[in-house]
Structures are given as C-alpha cells and as structure tokens.
Design a protein around this motif. Sequence first.
Motif, PDB file in Angstrom:
ATOM      1  N   SER A 465      27.443  20.619  21.125  1.00 19.18           N
ATOM      2  CA  SER A 465      25.966  20.396  21.316  1.00 19.18           C
ATOM      3  C   SER A 465      25.702  19.056  22.339  1.00 19.18           C
ATOM      4  N   ASN A 466      24.843  18.910  23.100  1.00 25.44           N
ATOM      5  CA  ASN A 466      24.654  17.827  23.880  1.00 25.44           C
ATOM      6  C   ASN A 466      23.609  16.845  23.063  1.00 25.44           C
ATOM      7  N   ASN A 467      23.066  17.415  22.188  1.00 26.43           N
ATOM      8  CA  ASN A 467      22.023  16.529  21.405  1.00 26.43           C
ATOM      9  C   ASN A 467      22.178  17.015  19.748  1.00 26.43           C
ATOM     10  N   GLN A 468      23.063  15.994  19.437  1.00 26.24           N
ATOM     11  CA  GLN A 468      23.412  16.251  18.043  1.00 26.24           C
ATOM     12  C   GLN A 468      22.285  15.803  16.941  1.00 26.24           C
ATOM     13  N   SER A 469      21.532  14.955  17.633  1.00 21.74           N
ATOM     14  CA  SER A 469      20.298  14.546  16.627  1.00 21.74           C
ATOM     15  C   SER A 469      19.383  15.728  16.423  1.00 21.74           C
ATOM     16  N   VAL A 470      19.309  16.708  17.336  1.00 20.15           N
ATOM     17  CA  VAL A 470      18.475  17.739  17.180  1.00 20.15           C
ATOM     18  C   VAL A 470      18.999  18.969  16.370  1.00 20.15           C
ATOM     19  N   ALA A 471      20.474  19.361  16.788  1.00 15.93           N
ATOM     20  CA  ALA A 471      21.129  20.378  16.217  1.00 15.93           C
ATOM     21  C   ALA A 471      22.389  20.020  16.630  1.00 15.93           C
ATOM     22  N   THR A 472      23.152  20.270  15.546  1.00 11.58           N
ATOM     23  CA  THR A 472      24.990  20.247  15.621  1.00 11.58           C
ATOM     24  C   THR A 472      25.551  21.895  15.578  1.00 11.58           C
ATOM     25  N   ILE A 473      26.635  21.762  16.116  1.00  9.49           N
ATOM     26  CA  ILE A 473      27.460  22.946  15.991  1.00  9.49           C
ATOM     27  C   ILE A 473      28.683  22.806  15.677  1.00  9.49           C
ATOM     28  N   SER A 474      29.487  23.554  14.607  1.00  5.65           N
ATOM     29  CA  SER A 474      30.675  23.126  14.190  1.00  5.65           C
ATOM     30  C   SER A 474      31.713  23.666  14.912  1.00  5.65           C
ATOM     31  N   ASN A 475      32.950  23.277  14.470  1.00  4.88           N
ATOM     32  CA  ASN A 475      34.070  23.827  15.466  1.00  4.88           C
ATOM     33  C   ASN A 475      34.455  25.374  15.201  1.00  4.88           C
ATOM     34  N   THR A 476      33.784  25.766  14.144  1.00  8.97           N
ATOM     35  CA  THR A 476      33.688  27.444  13.805  1.00  8.97           C
ATOM     36  C   THR A 476      32.542  27.983  14.331  1.00  8.97           C
ATOM     37  N   GLY A 477      31.674  27.444  14.960  1.00  8.73           N
ATOM     38  CA  GLY A 477      30.538  27.938  15.631  1.00  8.73           C
ATOM     39  C   GLY A 477      29.480  28.099  14.620  1.00  8.73           C
ATOM     40  N   VAL A 478      29.117  27.138  13.772  1.00  8.64           N
ATOM     41  CA  VAL A 478      27.723  27.218  12.782  1.00  8.64           C
ATOM     42  C   VAL A 478      26.938  26.195  13.506  1.00  8.64           C
ATOM     43  N   ILE A 479      25.576  26.757  13.808  1.00  3.88           N
ATOM     44  CA  ILE A 479      24.509  25.847  14.506  1.00  3.88           C
ATOM     45  C   ILE A 479      23.635  25.447  13.155  1.00  3.88           C
ATOM     46  N   GLU A 480      23.139  24.220  13.193  1.00  4.60           N
ATOM     47  CA  GLU A 480      22.324  23.632  11.988  1.00  4.60           C
ATOM     48  C   GLU A 480      21.306  22.844  12.748  1.00  4.60           C
ATOM     49  N   ALA A 481      19.991  23.382  12.558  1.00  2.23           N
ATOM     50  CA  ALA A 481      18.788  22.612  13.222  1.00  2.23           C
ATOM     51  C   ALA A 481      18.585  21.350  12.491  1.00  2.23           C
ATOM     52  N   LEU A 482      18.133  20.336  13.009  1.00  2.00           N
ATOM     53  CA  LEU A 482      18.111  18.911  12.268  1.00  2.00           C
ATOM     54  C   LEU A 482      16.599  18.413  12.460  1.00  2.00           C
ATOM     55  N   GLN A 483      16.114  18.446  13.659  1.00  2.00           N
ATOM     56  CA  GLN A 483      14.764  17.937  13.902  1.00  2.00           C
ATOM     57  C   GLN A 483      14.309  18.628  15.265  1.00  2.00           C
ATOM     58  N   ALA A 484      13.111  18.490  15.447  1.00  2.00           N
ATOM     59  CA  ALA A 484      12.357  18.964  16.759  1.00  2.00           C
ATOM     60  C   ALA A 484      12.954  18.157  17.796  1.00  2.00           C
ATOM     61  N   GLY A 485      13.107  19.141  18.915  1.00  2.00           N
ATOM     62  CA  GLY A 485      13.493  18.524  20.217  1.00  2.00           C
ATOM     63  C   GLY A 485      14.228  19.595  20.804  1.00  2.00           C
ATOM     64  N   ASP A 486      14.894  19.309  22.288  1.00  2.00           N
ATOM     65  CA  ASP A 486      15.677  20.207  22.907  1.00  2.00           C
ATOM     66  C   ASP A 486      17.261  19.581  22.890  1.00  2.00           C
ATOM     67  N   VAL A 487      18.065  20.834  22.806  1.00  2.00           N
ATOM     68  CA  VAL A 487      19.311  20.732  22.872  1.00  2.00           C
ATOM     69  C   VAL A 487      20.063  21.858  23.615  1.00  2.00           C
ATOM     70  N   LYS A 488      21.245  21.581  24.159  1.00  2.00           N
ATOM     71  CA  LYS A 488      22.278  22.650  24.868  1.00  2.00           C
ATOM     72  C   LYS A 488      23.412  22.724  24.035  1.00  2.00           C
ATOM     73  N   ILE A 489      23.545  24.201  23.741  1.00  2.00           N
ATOM     74  CA  ILE A 489      24.793  24.463  22.973  1.00  2.00           C
ATOM     75  C   ILE A 489      25.690  25.227  23.801  1.00  2.00           C
ATOM     76  N   SER A 490      26.999  24.932  23.831  1.00  2.73           N
ATOM     77  CA  SER A 490      27.784  25.397  24.799  1.00  2.73           C
ATOM     78  C   SER A 490      29.037  26.131  24.051  1.00  2.73           C
ATOM     79  N   VAL A 491      29.447  27.360  24.464  1.00  2.00           N
ATOM     80  CA  VAL A 491      30.527  28.040  23.834  1.00  2.00           C
ATOM     81  C   VAL A 491      31.466  28.096  25.091  1.00  2.00           C
ATOM     82  N   GLN A 492      32.766  27.746  24.949  1.00  2.00           N
ATOM     83  CA  GLN A 492      33.764  27.702  25.979  1.00  2.00           C
ATOM     84  C   GLN A 492      35.232  28.408  25.556  1.00  2.00           C
ATOM     85  N   TYR A 493      35.669  29.440  26.289  1.00  3.05           N
ATOM     86  CA  TYR A 493      36.803  30.142  26.040  1.00  3.05           C
ATOM     87  C   TYR A 493      37.571  29.822  27.304  1.00  3.05           C
ATOM     88  N   GLY A 494      38.581  28.960  27.566  1.00  2.00           N
ATOM     89  CA  GLY A 494      39.410  28.961  28.880  1.00  2.00           C
ATOM     90  C   GLY A 494      38.571  28.500  29.900  1.00  2.00           C
TER      91      GLY A 494
END
Length: 537
Positions: A465-494
């Motif tokens: 996540s590029n903005n963990q104050s808005v939303a986080t994502i765990s190393n197992t893929g769980v997204i949690e919204a924390l507060q209003a705002g914009d965020v980029k979530i990335s998923v990478q394989y190789g």
Amino acid sequence: SSVSITRNKDDQTKANLSFNTSYYGNIGHVKVEDKTGRVYLDTVLKDEAMTSFLFSGLQLDDVKDFVVKFKKYDGTVITKDIHFINSLYYGRIYDLRFSDQGERNYSIIFREELDGNVLDKYEIYFDDACQAEYPVGTRRINITSVPADVREIILKLKAADGTILDEYYFDVALPVALSVGDESYDVNVGKTIEIEVSQVPNHGHELIVKSESDNYSYEIVGNVLKITGINVATENVTIGLVDNDAEVTFALYILDATPGELLDFEVVRNNQNIEVSFTEDINPELVKEYKVYFNDALKTTLQKGANSYSFKETKAGTVKVEIIDKDNNVVKSYTSQVGKFTELSLAPATKDIYKGDEIEVVITSHTDNLSVEGLSGLQISAITNKKFTVKGLAYGNYEVKVKNLDTNETATLTLKVKPKTINVVIGGLEGKETITINEKVNLVVEVYLDGELATLKPGDVVFSSNNQSVATISNTGVIEALQAGDVKISVQYGDITKTYNLEVLKKKGCNSQAIALVALLPFAFLGFRRREDYFEE
C-alpha cells in the motif's frame, strides 16, 4: 567506303578489290597487304573510274586478314582491315554501308550481285554469338539494342551446308574508361603496394605502364598493378591498354623507408600455453629484432623471420610484442589480453529454459574422468564424449555441477526452469465497491503456470500500500480501510504487477467510511470472475 575483296569468278586464284570513292583526279595509290606484310597489290589511282582491281596470289582454302591502304594526293593514308574468308565463288555484295543510328542501334545496307545458288543466307553475330539470320534478297538489316559489352557485329554469308562464304566485321566497342580508385598513392622505399585497375566496359585488354622511372619498379598481374618504391620522389604514373588508347594517370609519392609493421597479430591460449603469432611486413634493412613481454616481463627476443612464439603461463595478463630497429629503439608495439588457464568449463554456463525443454551442454576438459550432478527437478543424462543433456522437469533455479575427478576442479551450469505462460487471478472484491471503516477484505491470489494451478509459498506474492494511513494490506492479502483518502494497492508476482487506485469514502449517517475500487489501465477489474479475470506474461 564499301571496300570489299571477293574471289574472281573465272580464276579463283585471283581476287577483286572494289571500293567507292568521292575523290577526283590523281588521288595517289592503293595497296593491299596481308598481316605478314606481303604485298598483293600496289598501284596508282589515276581517276575516279578506277575503283576495281584484280590481284593474284590466293589459294582456294585461304583465310586472310588483308590491310587495304589508300594514299590521297595530300599524303593522308586511309587504312581498311578486310577479313577475307571466301572459299567458294558466290558473286559479291557491294555498296556495303554500316551506319550508327545512335543508342546502340545500327543498320547494314548492301546490294547483291550473285552467281548461281551458292549463297543461302546472311547471319548477324554479336562477337561469337549468332543473333539472327536473313534470306537472300535482303537489302537492309536493322540491328537494335546492342548490349554494351559487344565489341563487334559480324555479317556472315553462308552456303546451304553452313560453309562461310564471306565475313564482314564492324567495330562497335564502347570506349574503355580506366580508373584506379584514388588520385594519388603513397609507397615507402622498399615497400610494394597493389593497385587494382578497372576497365569499364571490361573487354580484357592487356594493361601497360606508359610512364617509366628509375624511382620505382612495377609488375602487372591481370588487372593489378604492383609498384615498389626505389627512391624518394614524386611521380605521375600513367596506365594504358596495349590495344586501346584509354589511359589513366595518378600521382605516386615515394616516401622514406620505414621499419614496417606486423600483420595478423594474434594471441591465443592453448591449455596452459600462450601462443603468439604474426606476419612480418617489414624492411629487413631497418628492423633488428622483436621482443615479447608478458605483464611487462621480458619472455624472449625473436630474430627476423621468427613469426611465432609459445610459452607456458596459466595467469591472465597482457602480451606485448615490440619491433626493435637497428638503433635499439622501439618503433612499434602490439598488445593483446589473454585470460587465465581453466582446466574445466561448460558451454553454456548459464541458461533459461522452459519446463519440458532439453539442452545439450559441452564440457571443455583435458580428461574424460568426469562426473555430473544436479538437484531433483532436472533430468540429467550421463556424460558421453564430453557432452550431456539437461531437461527441466520442475520450475525453479538450479545448479548443475561437473567435476574433474582427477583434480577435484568443478564447473557450474546455472539453470532457470520457467513456465511459458503465467496467469494471475485475483479475487475477493466481487460486487464490492465500498467497505466501511475497520471492515476487512481478503484478496485471494491464484497463479497458473502453463495452465496448472501453482502451489504458492509465503513471499511468492508481495502486497503493498502506498498510503498506509488510509488503508493497509497484510503480507497475506488482507485489506483494511482506516480513514478517508486515496491509496494504491499493488499485488506482485515475479515480474507481474497489478495496481489498484482505491478511494475511501465516509458513509452518511454513521461514523464510517467506504472504499471504492478502480482498476488502473491496462488492467480493468469491475468485479472478479475468478479464472476469467487474468492476464498472461
């Protein structure tokens, strides 16, 4: 004009010379010779009416090249070459005119005065190749589009059995242009240069040097002029043709003698030895010897004529050869890098292959006492003639080791077995455009390698996540919204990455916020249909 020589009908040991002339009065005399200089006719021309003469000396099987010379009253000589091949009396053709119509087009006009049916046809030749034939009675032959390389057009008169009764030759050779490439050349005293002389069109004329000098010598080999410098000077050298008036001139600068140089300088490793070789192109009067160094240490001194040297050395380094002149000065040096001696090597040393593919590996070694081993996931053949094969059975990174059992030296093949296609499927947000604050969404990632579901290990898929104050994502893929705002979530394989722009929104009437998912181009995710929503590597 229209000069011809024909066999006499009544006495076939004699011939008739006939021609047309526009001159009046005493115009001199006419002479007929053959190529040996034998004179057949030499008589004075007294008036215009005298345009036909009889001369003797012919045999029935004669084939002669005659030269007919007309000397005018002012001393001017007109020369005509006649190729006489008349073996049977057929009469004659006369008033023969050959005219150039331009653009390599020509015409032949003549009249016939035939005796019997001896003459059967006329044939036109381009040099030695027959182009067309015409019947008796033809008065005009038009010849068009003559190729540029044709030198002569030949009119042949033939009997029915193919016997050649007469021939007339017409020169249509284009002027030859000579060139030598450059306007000037340099040559050192005692050195030889080669200059290629081109002829356009090339009719195979023999070359000749028309300029002579004591400052250089020369040799002609085919179309190549070899010139050797003798004295320091500047000369103009003119090259021409033996039987043509074409010529070309270039400037030749003859310079002081130089020690020369080494050509084809080469340094190669042969097992534990380093081999040095070269070709001498030197002035032996100025060169004393050669010195060979390895890493600036003198290995040997070579005398002139010794153009190779080998020495034992296993280390990597620099080989240098110096030319030493009579005054012990270094006049030129040559260097080359050489690698260290390696007893054992593999080709290839690294390789990427697809699962199921097989490659051949070649071993360089001075022994056959070798072994090969590798991890499971590869199928490795036995070593045969210093070769073995490797086949990829499972994805991954591998090392294949070959061992010299005499010295325990090893060489390694680094191998990567990869899939031809990689499909990444992401689920977990089907039908969801918003979530409330503190609500969690679990992304489910599936990877298909060559169409088969892969078993993922921890760390194979990286979430961020590029903005963990808005939303986080765990190393197992769980997204949690924390507060209003914009965020980029990335998923990478190789080398494959999917990125999502998320906007967290506040819900009306409650102290909660929502999250909307918008997929970045080029990937659009408006809900997930599991295996239908994927892309390939």
